[in-house]
Design a protein around this motif. Structure first.
Motif, PDB file in Angstrom:
ATOM      1  N   ARG A 190       5.070  -1.281  -2.053  1.00 26.20           N
ATOM      2  CA  ARG A 190       5.637  -2.491  -2.650  1.00 26.20           C
ATOM      3  C   ARG A 190       5.680  -2.419  -4.177  1.00 26.20           C
ATOM      4  O   ARG A 190       6.594  -2.967  -4.789  1.00 26.20           O
ATOM      5  N   ARG A 191       4.665  -1.781  -4.798  1.00 31.94           N
ATOM      6  CA  ARG A 191       4.606  -1.722  -6.265  1.00 31.94           C
ATOM      7  C   ARG A 191       4.283  -0.295  -6.719  1.00 31.94           C
ATOM      8  O   ARG A 191       3.149   0.015  -7.090  1.00 31.94           O
ATOM      9  N   PRO A 192       5.281   0.568  -6.728  1.00 29.95           N
ATOM     10  CA  PRO A 192       5.019   1.963  -7.115  1.00 29.95           C
ATOM     11  C   PRO A 192       4.627   2.100  -8.584  1.00 29.95           C
ATOM     12  O   PRO A 192       4.034   3.093  -8.981  1.00 29.95           O
ATOM     13  N   GLY A 193       4.931   1.110  -9.384  1.00 33.13           N
ATOM     14  CA  GLY A 193       4.547   1.147 -10.796  1.00 33.13           C
ATOM     15  C   GLY A 193       3.036   1.157 -10.986  1.00 33.13           C
ATOM     16  O   GLY A 193       2.529   1.691 -11.971  1.00 33.13           O
ATOM     17  N   LEU A 194       2.311   0.574 -10.039  1.00 33.94           N
ATOM     18  CA  LEU A 194       0.852   0.588 -10.128  1.00 33.94           C
ATOM     19  C   LEU A 194       0.313   2.009 -10.011  1.00 33.94           C
ATOM     20  O   LEU A 194      -0.664   2.369 -10.666  1.00 33.94           O
ATOM     21  N   MET A 195       0.941   2.813  -9.164  1.00 32.06           N
ATOM     22  CA  MET A 195       0.492   4.192  -9.023  1.00 32.06           C
ATOM     23  C   MET A 195       0.741   4.949 -10.328  1.00 32.06           C
ATOM     24  O   MET A 195      -0.101   5.726 -10.781  1.00 32.06           O
ATOM     25  N   LEU A 196       1.879   4.705 -10.951  1.00 33.86           N
ATOM     26  CA  LEU A 196       2.161   5.358 -12.231  1.00 33.86           C
ATOM     27  C   LEU A 196       1.213   4.881 -13.313  1.00 33.86           C
ATOM     28  O   LEU A 196       0.774   5.664 -14.154  1.00 33.86           O
ATOM     29  N   LEU A 197       0.887   3.610 -13.296  1.00 34.21           N
ATOM     30  CA  LEU A 197      -0.056   3.075 -14.273  1.00 34.21           C
ATOM     31  C   LEU A 197      -1.436   3.704 -14.092  1.00 34.21           C
ATOM     32  O   LEU A 197      -2.143   3.969 -15.070  1.00 34.21           O
ATOM     33  N   GLY A 198      -1.807   4.010 -12.881  1.00 35.38           N
ATOM     34  CA  GLY A 198      -3.092   4.653 -12.614  1.00 35.38           C
ATOM     35  C   GLY A 198      -3.131   6.100 -13.082  1.00 35.38           C
ATOM     36  O   GLY A 198      -4.204   6.661 -13.300  1.00 35.38           O
ATOM     37  N   MET A 199      -1.966   6.714 -13.259  1.00 33.81           N
ATOM     38  CA  MET A 199      -1.927   8.101 -13.714  1.00 33.81           C
ATOM     39  C   MET A 199      -2.022   8.212 -15.235  1.00 33.81           C
ATOM     40  O   MET A 199      -2.260   9.301 -15.753  1.00 33.81           O
ATOM     41  N   VAL A 200      -1.865   7.127 -15.948  1.00 34.81           N
ATOM     42  CA  VAL A 200      -1.889   7.170 -17.413  1.00 34.81           C
ATOM     43  C   VAL A 200      -3.212   7.713 -17.956  1.00 34.81           C
ATOM     44  O   VAL A 200      -3.197   8.609 -18.814  1.00 34.81           O
ATOM     45  N   PRO A 201      -4.380   7.243 -17.516  1.00 34.48           N
ATOM     46  CA  PRO A 201      -5.627   7.809 -18.045  1.00 34.48           C
ATOM     47  C   PRO A 201      -5.771   9.302 -17.762  1.00 34.48           C
ATOM     48  O   PRO A 201      -6.226  10.060 -18.622  1.00 34.48           O
ATOM     49  N   ALA A 202      -5.352   9.735 -16.586  1.00 33.38           N
ATOM     50  CA  ALA A 202      -5.455  11.155 -16.254  1.00 33.38           C
ATOM     51  C   ALA A 202      -4.538  11.983 -17.151  1.00 33.38           C
ATOM     52  O   ALA A 202      -4.910  13.073 -17.601  1.00 33.38           O
ATOM     53  N   LEU A 203      -3.357  11.481 -17.443  1.00 34.50           N
ATOM     54  CA  LEU A 203      -2.440  12.212 -18.320  1.00 34.50           C
ATOM     55  C   LEU A 203      -2.957  12.267 -19.754  1.00 34.50           C
ATOM     56  O   LEU A 203      -2.785  13.270 -20.450  1.00 34.50           O
TER      57      LEU A 203
END
Length: 65
Positions: free
Chosen positions: A10-23
């Motif tokens: 439903r909210r794929p943007g949340l998954m991308l937001l979770g990748m920000v610290p790892a990046l």
């Protein structure tokens, strides 16, 4: 188990937001490891390549004579 994937669908943007610290951590680690590797590894690699080239030239000169 499949219900856990519902929010991602439903909210794929949340998954991308979770990748920000790892990046961010990846960028910091790469920016630190590359210069350190260049300082520690490159002199030995250049010295080894120089010796190899010197030996190849010496061998080539000896075989021509």
């Amino acid at each position: 188990m499949l219900r856990g994937f519902g929010p991602w669908r439903r909210r794929p943007g949340l998954m991308l937001l979770g990748m920000v610290p790892a990046l961010l951590v990846l960028a910091v680690q790469v920016s630190l490891v590359v210069p350190v590797g260049a300082v520690l590894v490159m002199p030995a690699a250049v010295a080894g390549a120089t010796m190899l080239a010197r030996d190849l030239v010496a061998t080539a000169v000896q075989t021509r004579v």
